[in-house]
Design a protein around this motif. Structure first.
Motif, PDB file in Angstrom:
ATOM      1  N   ALA A  89     -10.955   9.041   6.452  1.00 15.95           N
ATOM      2  CA  ALA A  89     -12.162   8.323   6.858  1.00 15.95           C
ATOM      3  C   ALA A  89     -12.245   6.944   6.229  1.00 15.95           C
ATOM      4  CB  ALA A  89     -13.401   9.146   6.501  1.00 15.95           C
ATOM      5  N   LEU A  90     -11.694   6.783   5.019  1.00 13.10           N
ATOM      6  CA  LEU A  90     -11.784   5.512   4.299  1.00 13.10           C
ATOM      7  C   LEU A  90     -10.456   4.765   4.258  1.00 13.10           C
ATOM      8  CD1 LEU A  90     -14.031   6.607   1.284  1.00 13.10           C
ATOM      9  CD2 LEU A  90     -14.723   5.709   3.506  1.00 13.10           C
ATOM     10  N   ALA A  91      -9.473   5.210   5.063  1.00 15.06           N
ATOM     11  CA  ALA A  91      -8.154   4.564   5.142  1.00 15.06           C
ATOM     12  C   ALA A  91      -7.481   4.491   3.779  1.00 15.06           C
ATOM     13  CB  ALA A  91      -8.268   3.174   5.766  1.00 15.06           C
ATOM     14  N   LEU A  92      -7.654   5.514   2.975  1.00 18.65           N
ATOM     15  CA  LEU A  92      -7.058   5.574   1.641  1.00 18.65           C
ATOM     16  C   LEU A  92      -5.671   6.202   1.760  1.00 18.65           C
ATOM     17  CD1 LEU A  92      -7.406   5.110  -1.386  1.00 18.65           C
ATOM     18  CD2 LEU A  92      -8.498   7.354  -1.538  1.00 18.65           C
ATOM     19  N   GLN A  93      -4.720   5.405   2.232  1.00 14.02           N
ATOM     20  CA  GLN A  93      -3.385   5.913   2.504  1.00 14.02           C
ATOM     21  C   GLN A  93      -2.382   4.770   2.377  1.00 14.02           C
ATOM     22  OE1 GLN A  93      -4.503   7.344   6.245  1.00 14.02           O
ATOM     23  NE2 GLN A  93      -4.748   5.330   7.169  1.00 14.02           N
ATOM     24  N   TRP A  94      -1.121   5.139   2.157  1.00 19.49           N
ATOM     25  CA  TRP A  94      -0.066   4.136   2.085  1.00 19.49           C
ATOM     26  C   TRP A  94       0.353   3.747   3.495  1.00 19.49           C
ATOM     27  CZ3 TRP A  94       2.018   1.126  -1.573  1.00 19.49           C
ATOM     28  CH2 TRP A  94       3.224   0.470  -1.293  1.00 19.49           C
ATOM     29  N   PRO A  95       0.458   2.440   3.793  1.00 15.45           N
ATOM     30  CA  PRO A  95       0.892   2.028   5.131  1.00 15.45           C
ATOM     31  C   PRO A  95       2.289   2.568   5.440  1.00 15.45           C
ATOM     32  CG  PRO A  95       0.012   0.163   3.886  1.00 15.45           C
ATOM     33  CD  PRO A  95       0.150   1.290   2.918  1.00 15.45           C
ATOM     34  N   ARG A  96       2.474   3.049   6.650  1.00  8.73           N
ATOM     35  CA  ARG A  96       3.763   3.609   7.054  1.00  8.73           C
ATOM     36  C   ARG A  96       4.430   2.708   8.085  1.00  8.73           C
ATOM     37  NH1 ARG A  96       1.935   9.928   7.929  1.00  8.73           N
ATOM     38  NH2 ARG A  96       1.194  10.296   5.790  1.00  8.73           N
ATOM     39  N   PRO A  97       5.785   2.677   8.097  1.00  3.37           N
ATOM     40  CA  PRO A  97       6.708   3.294   7.132  1.00  3.37           C
ATOM     41  C   PRO A  97       6.665   2.606   5.783  1.00  3.37           C
ATOM     42  CG  PRO A  97       7.902   1.906   8.673  1.00  3.37           C
ATOM     43  CD  PRO A  97       6.486   1.944   9.164  1.00  3.37           C
ATOM     44  N   TRP A  98       7.514   3.098   4.839  1.00  8.18           N
ATOM     45  CA  TRP A  98       7.453   2.612   3.468  1.00  8.18           C
ATOM     46  C   TRP A  98       7.664   1.101   3.393  1.00  8.18           C
ATOM     47  CZ3 TRP A  98       5.944   4.541  -1.115  1.00  8.18           C
ATOM     48  CH2 TRP A  98       6.289   3.829  -2.259  1.00  8.18           C
ATOM     49  N   GLY A  99       8.648   0.595   4.115  1.00 11.17           N
ATOM     50  CA  GLY A  99       8.938  -0.832   4.078  1.00 11.17           C
ATOM     51  C   GLY A  99       7.771  -1.662   4.565  1.00 11.17           C
ATOM     52  N   ARG A 100       7.086  -1.178   5.576  1.00 14.48           N
ATOM     53  CA  ARG A 100       5.913  -1.888   6.081  1.00 14.48           C
ATOM     54  C   ARG A 100       4.816  -1.935   5.039  1.00 14.48           C
ATOM     55  NH1 ARG A 100       1.815   0.253  10.737  1.00 14.48           N
ATOM     56  NH2 ARG A 100       0.641  -1.660  11.055  1.00 14.48           N
ATOM     57  N   GLY A 101       4.694  -0.846   4.283  1.00 16.29           N
ATOM     58  CA  GLY A 101       3.690  -0.815   3.236  1.00 16.29           C
ATOM     59  C   GLY A 101       3.977  -1.820   2.140  1.00 16.29           C
ATOM     60  N   VAL A 102       5.253  -1.950   1.765  1.00 12.74           N
ATOM     61  CA  VAL A 102       5.625  -2.927   0.743  1.00 12.74           C
ATOM     62  C   VAL A 102       5.313  -4.337   1.228  1.00 12.74           C
ATOM     63  CG1 VAL A 102       7.561  -3.930  -0.528  1.00 12.74           C
ATOM     64  CG2 VAL A 102       7.397  -1.443  -0.266  1.00 12.74           C
ATOM     65  N   ARG A 103       5.666  -4.628   2.477  1.00  4.46           N
ATOM     66  CA  ARG A 103       5.387  -5.967   3.022  1.00  4.46           C
ATOM     67  C   ARG A 103       3.888  -6.233   3.081  1.00  4.46           C
ATOM     68  NH1 ARG A 103       9.446  -4.272   6.596  1.00  4.46           N
ATOM     69  NH2 ARG A 103       7.884  -3.826   8.214  1.00  4.46           N
ATOM     70  N   ALA A 104       3.112  -5.219   3.453  1.00  8.00           N
ATOM     71  CA  ALA A 104       1.655  -5.388   3.532  1.00  8.00           C
ATOM     72  C   ALA A 104       1.070  -5.668   2.153  1.00  8.00           C
ATOM     73  CB  ALA A 104       1.018  -4.134   4.137  1.00  8.00           C
ATOM     74  N   CYS A 105       1.581  -4.987   1.134  1.00  6.50           N
ATOM     75  CA  CYS A 105       1.072  -5.209  -0.227  1.00  6.50           C
ATOM     76  C   CYS A 105       1.452  -6.595  -0.732  1.00  6.50           C
ATOM     77  CB  CYS A 105       1.618  -4.134  -1.163  1.00  6.50           C
ATOM     78  SG  CYS A 105       0.926  -2.479  -0.845  1.00  6.50           S
ATOM     79  N   LEU A 106       2.668  -7.038  -0.409  1.00  9.55           N
ATOM     80  CA  LEU A 106       3.073  -8.393  -0.801  1.00  9.55           C
ATOM     81  C   LEU A 106       2.200  -9.434  -0.110  1.00  9.55           C
ATOM     82  CD1 LEU A 106       6.976  -8.065  -0.823  1.00  9.55           C
ATOM     83  CD2 LEU A 106       5.423  -8.192  -2.791  1.00  9.55           C
ATOM     84  N   MET A 107       1.834  -9.163   1.146  1.00  8.06           N
ATOM     85  CA  MET A 107       0.927 -10.079   1.849  1.00  8.06           C
ATOM     86  C   MET A 107      -0.438 -10.100   1.175  1.00  8.06           C
ATOM     87  SD  MET A 107       2.151 -11.697   4.522  1.00  8.06           S
ATOM     88  CE  MET A 107       0.807 -11.935   5.679  1.00  8.06           C
ATOM     89  N   GLY A 108      -0.857  -8.943   0.660  1.00  8.36           N
ATOM     90  CA  GLY A 108      -2.137  -8.875  -0.031  1.00  8.36           C
ATOM     91  C   GLY A 108      -2.194  -9.744  -1.268  1.00  8.36           C
ATOM     92  N   LEU A 109      -1.044 -10.050  -1.843  1.00  2.90           N
ATOM     93  CA  LEU A 109      -0.983 -10.947  -2.996  1.00  2.90           C
ATOM     94  C   LEU A 109      -0.680 -12.382  -2.577  1.00  2.90           C
ATOM     95  CD1 LEU A 109       1.061  -8.682  -5.442  1.00  2.90           C
ATOM     96  CD2 LEU A 109      -1.391  -9.116  -5.502  1.00  2.90           C
ATOM     97  N   ALA A 110       0.225 -12.535  -1.605  1.00  2.51           N
ATOM     98  CA  ALA A 110       0.677 -13.874  -1.222  1.00  2.51           C
ATOM     99  C   ALA A 110      -0.406 -14.680  -0.510  1.00  2.51           C
ATOM    100  CB  ALA A 110       1.916 -13.770  -0.333  1.00  2.51           C
ATOM    101  N   VAL A 111      -1.181 -14.036   0.351  1.00  4.13           N
ATOM    102  CA  VAL A 111      -2.177 -14.770   1.139  1.00  4.13           C
ATOM    103  C   VAL A 111      -3.263 -15.376   0.243  1.00  4.13           C
ATOM    104  CG1 VAL A 111      -3.979 -14.544   2.895  1.00  4.13           C
ATOM    105  CG2 VAL A 111      -1.729 -13.545   3.276  1.00  4.13           C
ATOM    106  N   PRO A 112      -3.910 -14.597  -0.649  1.00  4.18           N
ATOM    107  CA  PRO A 112      -4.907 -15.238  -1.517  1.00  4.18           C
ATOM    108  C   PRO A 112      -4.297 -16.247  -2.480  1.00  4.18           C
ATOM    109  CG  PRO A 112      -4.594 -12.946  -2.135  1.00  4.18           C
ATOM    110  CD  PRO A 112      -3.879 -13.134  -0.848  1.00  4.18           C
TER     111      PRO A 112
END
Length: 318
Positions: A89-112
């Motif tokens: 319900a709260l989207a508390l999950q790792w983005p799938r697949p694993w590589g996509r999740g890593v890229r999404a987390c890097l974007m979470g740091l790079a964009v700000p």
């Protein structure tokens, strides 16, 4: 008079529950914030400078307050809008697949990080930011320390984003069959900003400024940065990239303003970084681009639980 079939009663009550949920969430989240901040408010605390170090009492109060949105979201999804697992319900999950999740987390740091750099460039060009001498040799150590600080503080920012991006925005965006997105962005941004009211009254984000300046400034800041957090959440199907982005904005971004400034200059957050008008220009430009390219739309058939299915495109260019 014809009685409605019993099976229709839950469906008839569903719109009422969906409207009641955000109200209950906001009441609990704001009440938790005021209770957590009450020791500072009662002691007459007021932040006088952007370079002022945070006291132990202030750190404890802030940490307690940051868990209020998550507790409110969990309460609502368990008791007011029950159905399904809280994690989904709260989207508390790792983005799938694993590589996509890593890229999404890097974007979470790079964009700000990019937005903060752009804000500093704009402020420097306008003469509003007192850029100091850059010491490239120590920059790596500073960045490493900031990364550790972000990782350590992640639980606190999960406490906030499970409420704002995990619960509130998806619910507001889906009222009326997924329409009224602009209203959802504006309402969530305003709610996010006004939740900070106790800290604003104490000069937290804008030290030295009266409330009638700091509150409107916070409304602008939160409304403009919210689409960035939402985009990161929608493109990944998880709140984790938004959590990382929020952690960067509240810690490393503020640290960048201090690190690159003249150490003898007075720092005014209203004219520097993402909380000032240079940051509003940078965040507003990115938000406008995301909106014009369709990246801020929610999925057309998103489930009512609030989770965004992973592994499928949720917006143009995601």
């Amino acid at each position: 008079m014809t009685n409605l079939p019993a099976t229709n009663l839950p469906a008839a009550r569903e719109p009422v529950r969906r409207r009641r949920g955000p109200v209950v969430y906001l009441v609990i989240a704001n009440l938790g914030m005021w209770i957590a901040m009450s020791p500072l408010l009662l002691s007459g605390f007021r932040r006088g400078s952007a370079r002022e170090e945070t006291s132990t009492l202030a750190e404890v109060c802030i940490a307690a307050a940051m868990f209020a949105p998550a507790l409110a979201a969990i309460f609502v999804t368990r008791l007011v809008e029950p159905g399904g697992r809280v994690r989904d319900a709260l989207a508390l999950q790792w983005p799938r697949p694993w590589g996509r999740g890593v890229r999404a987390c890097l974007m979470g740091l790079a964009v700000p990080a990019g937005l903060t750099a752009a804000a500093l460039v704009i402020g420097t060009a306008a003469g509003a930011y007192p850029l100091g001498e850059l010491h490239w040799g120590t920059l790596g150590g500073w960045a490493g320390g900031m990364l550790v600080q972000i990782v350590v503080s992640l639980p606190l920012f999960f406490g906030e984003e499970l409420g704002w991006q995990g619960y509130l925005f998806p619910r507001l965006a889906r009222v009326g069959g997924g329409t009224h997105l602009l209203r959802a962005y504006l309402l969530t941004g305003c709610a996010f900003a006004l939740w900070h009211l106790p800290t604003l009254l104490m000069g937290g984000q804008y030290p030295g400024r009266p409330w009638y300046v700091s509150v409107p400034a916070m409304l602008v800041s939160c409304t403009l940065i919210l689409p960035v957090f939402t985009w990161l959440r929608l493109r990944s199907g998880s709140v984790l990239p938004a959590v990382l982005a929020h952690a960067f904005v509240s810690s490393a971004s503020v640290g960048m303003v201090r690190e690159f400034a003249d150490p003898t200059a007075t720092l005014d957050p209203l004219h520097m970084g993402l909380t000032g008008w240079p940051g509003w220009i940078a965040s507003g430009a990115l938000g406008t681009f995301l909106a014009l390219t369709g990246r801020l739309r929610t999925p057309p058939h998103a489930p009512t639980s609030g989770s965004v299915p992973t592994g499928q495109p949720v917006a143009k260019g995601a």
